[in-house]
Motif scaffolding. Sequence first.
Motif, PDB file in Angstrom:
ATOM      1  N   GLU A 153      60.134  39.168  48.363  1.00 36.28           N
ATOM      2  CA  GLU A 153      59.483  38.088  47.733  1.00 36.28           C
ATOM      3  C   GLU A 153      57.740  38.480  47.741  1.00 36.28           C
ATOM      4  O   GLU A 153      57.587  38.866  48.466  1.00 36.28           O
ATOM      5  CB  GLU A 153      60.059  36.499  48.306  1.00 36.28           C
ATOM      6  CG  GLU A 153      61.284  36.928  47.146  1.00 36.28           C
ATOM      7  CD  GLU A 153      61.007  35.584  46.230  1.00 36.28           C
ATOM      8  OE1 GLU A 153      60.023  35.201  45.730  1.00 36.28           O
ATOM      9  OE2 GLU A 153      62.515  36.029  45.798  1.00 36.28           O
ATOM     10  N   THR A 154      56.737  37.609  47.049  1.00 32.94           N
ATOM     11  CA  THR A 154      55.337  37.485  47.527  1.00 32.94           C
ATOM     12  C   THR A 154      54.319  36.307  47.985  1.00 32.94           C
ATOM     13  O   THR A 154      53.713  36.443  48.062  1.00 32.94           O
ATOM     14  CB  THR A 154      54.792  38.216  46.441  1.00 32.94           C
ATOM     15  OG1 THR A 154      54.905  37.923  45.521  1.00 32.94           O
ATOM     16  CG2 THR A 154      55.008  39.392  46.067  1.00 32.94           C
ATOM     17  N   THR A 155      55.681  35.624  47.819  1.00 35.19           N
ATOM     18  CA  THR A 155      54.982  34.245  47.771  1.00 35.19           C
ATOM     19  C   THR A 155      56.105  33.065  49.231  1.00 35.19           C
ATOM     20  O   THR A 155      57.767  33.274  49.044  1.00 35.19           O
ATOM     21  CB  THR A 155      55.041  33.247  46.712  1.00 35.19           C
ATOM     22  OG1 THR A 155      56.207  33.314  45.789  1.00 35.19           O
ATOM     23  CG2 THR A 155      53.813  33.023  46.076  1.00 35.19           C
ATOM     24  N   PRO A 156      55.423  33.360  50.068  1.00 33.98           N
ATOM     25  CA  PRO A 156      56.824  32.625  51.192  1.00 33.98           C
ATOM     26  C   PRO A 156      57.824  31.277  50.473  1.00 33.98           C
ATOM     27  O   PRO A 156      57.157  30.560  49.138  1.00 33.98           O
ATOM     28  CB  PRO A 156      56.261  30.948  52.116  1.00 33.98           C
ATOM     29  CG  PRO A 156      54.333  30.926  51.486  1.00 33.98           C
ATOM     30  CD  PRO A 156      54.397  32.848  50.719  1.00 33.98           C
ATOM     31  N   LEU A 157      58.441  30.918  50.753  1.00 34.49           N
ATOM     32  CA  LEU A 157      59.362  29.083  50.522  1.00 34.49           C
ATOM     33  C   LEU A 157      58.728  28.452  50.762  1.00 34.49           C
ATOM     34  O   LEU A 157      57.794  27.902  51.833  1.00 34.49           O
ATOM     35  CB  LEU A 157      60.699  29.441  51.164  1.00 34.49           C
ATOM     36  CG  LEU A 157      62.049  30.860  50.859  1.00 34.49           C
ATOM     37  CD1 LEU A 157      62.747  30.651  51.390  1.00 34.49           C
ATOM     38  CD2 LEU A 157      61.879  30.837  49.381  1.00 34.49           C
ATOM     39  N   ALA A 158      59.060  27.281  49.659  1.00 38.01           N
ATOM     40  CA  ALA A 158      58.630  25.525  50.335  1.00 38.01           C
ATOM     41  C   ALA A 158      58.705  25.244  51.045  1.00 38.01           C
ATOM     42  O   ALA A 158      60.408  25.179  51.139  1.00 38.01           O
ATOM     43  CB  ALA A 158      58.606  24.968  49.208  1.00 38.01           C
ATOM     44  N   PRO A 159      58.674  24.276  51.718  1.00 41.80           N
ATOM     45  CA  PRO A 159      59.473  23.923  53.130  1.00 41.80           C
ATOM     46  C   PRO A 159      60.887  23.143  52.548  1.00 41.80           C
ATOM     47  O   PRO A 159      60.933  22.200  51.629  1.00 41.80           O
ATOM     48  CB  PRO A 159      58.768  22.764  53.460  1.00 41.80           C
ATOM     49  CG  PRO A 159      57.223  23.076  53.459  1.00 41.80           C
ATOM     50  CD  PRO A 159      57.261  23.889  51.717  1.00 41.80           C
TER      51      PRO A 159
END
Length: 235
Positions: free
Chosen positions: A158-164
Amino acid sequence: MKLLRMIANLGYGSRRDVLQLFGEGRVTDAAGERLYADDRIEHAQVRIDGEPLDPASGLVLMMHKPLGVTCSRKDAGRLVYDLLPPRWRRREPALSTVGRLDRDTSGLLLITDDGALLHRIISPKASVSKVYEATLARDLGGDEAALFASGTLMLESETTPLAPARLEAISPRRARLTVTEGRYHQVRRMFAATGNHVEALERVAIGQLTLGDLAPGEWRVLDAAAVAQVFEPAC
């Protein structure tokens, strides 16, 4: 809409098949009076062989998806659509699952022919809550809740972190996880990122809509109030 088209769109058969129903006098109103193909009449007033019509377009239903069943129209093996009345596979507009649960995941699944509603639910902007209960191969380490809530967890490739996301421990090897995204195999990959493995996974709620007493393989049509629960944050 003319009655012929209405009935054909509900999957009762081709227009030729439905014309035969009219010819045999099997289409009537609620009082038993014979109806004809060009009639225009409210959906609720129509009967076929004395039975009310299937639900009109704009249908939304919830299903308790069992294990071993696929959210697809083409895969080999048993499909979620096989659990519905056979003619519902011929409805226009077609029924579609709202997102997917993989073959090895059970639980709450929404199905609809309302394309606008489907996209509203799955849109990242909606941040609809999905609640899962996971059985793990190893005990929780104790730091998973903070990691998942941080909004910094990056899944492999993935290139973006997960939402909380919110984690609640049920027992050392069982956890309830609330997420607001729908990335590929997200819950399994989140636990894999902590060095653990999900052995069993069930979705138990979407928003505040829960499975209730719905048994695996069962389904029911939702009214507007139940659909509204989907957009309410999970407790």
